[in-house]
Design a protein around this motif. Structure first.
Motif, PDB file in Angstrom:
ATOM      1  N   ASP A   1     -14.766 -39.093  11.253  1.00  0.00           N
ATOM      2  CA  ASP A   1     -13.401 -38.591  11.098  1.00  0.00           C
ATOM      3  C   ASP A   1     -12.838 -38.049  12.409  1.00  0.00           C
ATOM      4  O   ASP A   1     -11.626 -38.112  12.646  1.00  0.00           O
ATOM      5  CB  ASP A   1     -13.338 -37.497  10.022  1.00  0.00           C
ATOM      6  N   ALA A   2     -13.727 -37.539  13.257  1.00  0.00           N
ATOM      7  CA  ALA A   2     -13.301 -37.031  14.567  1.00  0.00           C
ATOM      8  C   ALA A   2     -13.155 -38.160  15.584  1.00  0.00           C
ATOM      9  O   ALA A   2     -12.724 -37.919  16.720  1.00  0.00           O
ATOM     10  CB  ALA A   2     -14.306 -35.998  15.074  1.00  0.00           C
ATOM     11  N   GLY A   3     -13.516 -39.368  15.168  1.00  0.00           N
ATOM     12  CA  GLY A   3     -13.379 -40.520  16.050  1.00  0.00           C
ATOM     13  C   GLY A   3     -14.472 -40.660  17.096  1.00  0.00           C
ATOM     14  O   GLY A   3     -14.299 -41.395  18.065  1.00  0.00           O
ATOM     15  N   VAL A   4     -15.602 -39.968  16.890  1.00  0.00           N
ATOM     16  CA  VAL A   4     -16.670 -40.026  17.897  1.00  0.00           C
ATOM     17  C   VAL A   4     -17.903 -40.790  17.433  1.00  0.00           C
ATOM     18  O   VAL A   4     -18.837 -40.979  18.208  1.00  0.00           O
ATOM     19  CB  VAL A   4     -17.075 -38.613  18.377  1.00  0.00           C
ATOM     20  N   ALA A   5     -17.926 -41.212  16.181  1.00  0.00           N
ATOM     21  CA  ALA A   5     -19.062 -41.973  15.660  1.00  0.00           C
ATOM     22  C   ALA A   5     -18.576 -43.311  15.132  1.00  0.00           C
ATOM     23  O   ALA A   5     -17.437 -43.440  14.664  1.00  0.00           O
ATOM     24  CB  ALA A   5     -19.765 -41.203  14.542  1.00  0.00           C
ATOM     25  N   ARG A   6     -19.441 -44.279  15.203  1.00  0.00           N
ATOM     26  CA  ARG A   6     -19.124 -45.621  14.706  1.00  0.00           C
ATOM     27  C   ARG A   6     -18.820 -45.550  13.213  1.00  0.00           C
ATOM     28  O   ARG A   6     -19.511 -44.886  12.461  1.00  0.00           O
ATOM     29  CB  ARG A   6     -20.281 -46.565  14.955  1.00  0.00           C
ATOM     30  N   THR A   7     -17.807 -46.285  12.811  1.00  0.00           N
ATOM     31  CA  THR A   7     -17.413 -46.263  11.397  1.00  0.00           C
ATOM     32  C   THR A   7     -18.170 -47.303  10.578  1.00  0.00           C
ATOM     33  O   THR A   7     -18.070 -47.299   9.355  1.00  0.00           O
ATOM     34  CB  THR A   7     -15.900 -46.518  11.264  1.00  0.00           C
ATOM     35  N   ALA A   8     -18.917 -48.169  11.211  1.00  0.00           N
ATOM     36  CA  ALA A   8     -19.646 -49.211  10.492  1.00  0.00           C
ATOM     37  C   ALA A   8     -20.926 -48.696   9.845  1.00  0.00           C
ATOM     38  O   ALA A   8     -21.606 -49.433   9.143  1.00  0.00           O
ATOM     39  CB  ALA A   8     -19.983 -50.359  11.444  1.00  0.00           C
ATOM     40  N   MET A   9     -21.275 -47.434  10.055  1.00  0.00           N
ATOM     41  CA  MET A   9     -22.499 -46.854   9.487  1.00  0.00           C
ATOM     42  C   MET A   9     -22.166 -45.967   8.303  1.00  0.00           C
ATOM     43  O   MET A   9     -21.075 -45.408   8.221  1.00  0.00           O
ATOM     44  CB  MET A   9     -23.230 -46.022  10.536  1.00  0.00           C
ATOM     45  N   ASP A  10     -23.149 -45.834   7.409  1.00  0.00           N
ATOM     46  CA  ASP A  10     -23.040 -44.864   6.319  1.00  0.00           C
ATOM     47  C   ASP A  10     -24.337 -44.059   6.282  1.00  0.00           C
ATOM     48  O   ASP A  10     -25.214 -44.236   7.128  1.00  0.00           O
ATOM     49  CB  ASP A  10     -22.737 -45.553   4.985  1.00  0.00           C
ATOM     50  N   GLY A  11     -24.453 -43.175   5.303  1.00  0.00           N
ATOM     51  CA  GLY A  11     -25.627 -42.314   5.200  1.00  0.00           C
ATOM     52  C   GLY A  11     -26.923 -43.073   5.052  1.00  0.00           C
ATOM     53  O   GLY A  11     -27.966 -42.662   5.577  1.00  0.00           O
TER      54      GLY A  11
END
Length: 181
Positions: free
Chosen positions: A134-144
């Motif tokens: 959400d902060a734009g610093v982690a890849r969005t293609a990953m989940d828990g």
């Protein structure tokens, strides 16, 4: 629980921590009982399965890591919080050789004594990942689930004698690019 039973329980857990750290998740339960000074029947009365013993041994550590994730959720840097937590988890899983395989099996088996603790751990990490995304610093293609698998992979690498001295380098080479933008 009677005082003598409580004493045996605590002694078994203390000894199990040492034996599992030495021999791994497949440590001899006979050896645990022998070093604790109790019979194998006493061990099995307290811990009917190896997984039950591991759950009791690991529960506090899992709770600590879950609590650490909650604490990190309020940090100023979502990216640093995520990386710190992944590194903490990776370090912990290398404390007990072979625990990574046990954790990965337990998370898929709702009947496993470790299932609830593993799911809580994965959920806590997922929240840190989502916050960083959400902060734009982690890849969005990953989940828990991906995050849990990454930790398992890093722990496995660090658990290999030839690679253990390179653990920090491997973490930087794998975790940072996999997680961070």
């Amino acid at each position: 629980m009677r005082a003598d039973a409580r004493k045996n329980y605590e002694q078994l857990l203390a000894v199990a921590g040492v034996v599992v750290a030495e021999q791994g998740a497949d440590a001899s339960l006979r050896e645990v009982a022998r070093r604790a000074g109790v019979g194998l029947g006493t061990l099995y009365r307290h811990f009917p399965t190896r997984e039950a013993l591991l759950e009791a041994l690991l529960h506090t550590n899992f709770d600590d890591l879950t609590g650490r994730a909650v604490d990190l959720e309020s940090s100023d840097s979502p990216g640093s919080a995520l990386l710190t937590w992944v590194q903490d988890c990776t370090r912990f899983t290398t404390t007990y050789h072979g625990v990574t395989q046990v954790m990965m099996s337990a998370i898929e088996d709702p009947e496993s004594p470790l299932h609830t603790s593993c799911v809580a751990l994965r959920t806590a990490g997922g929240r840190l990942l989502t916050r960083a995304q959400d902060a734009g610093v982690a890849r969005t293609a990953m989940d828990g689930t991906d995050l849990f698998a990454l930790i398992a992979g890093l722990a496995w690498l660090c658990d290999q004698p030839a690679l253990a001295p390179r653990a920090e380098h491997l973490f930087d080479a794998i975790a940072r690019p996999a997680l961070m933008r």
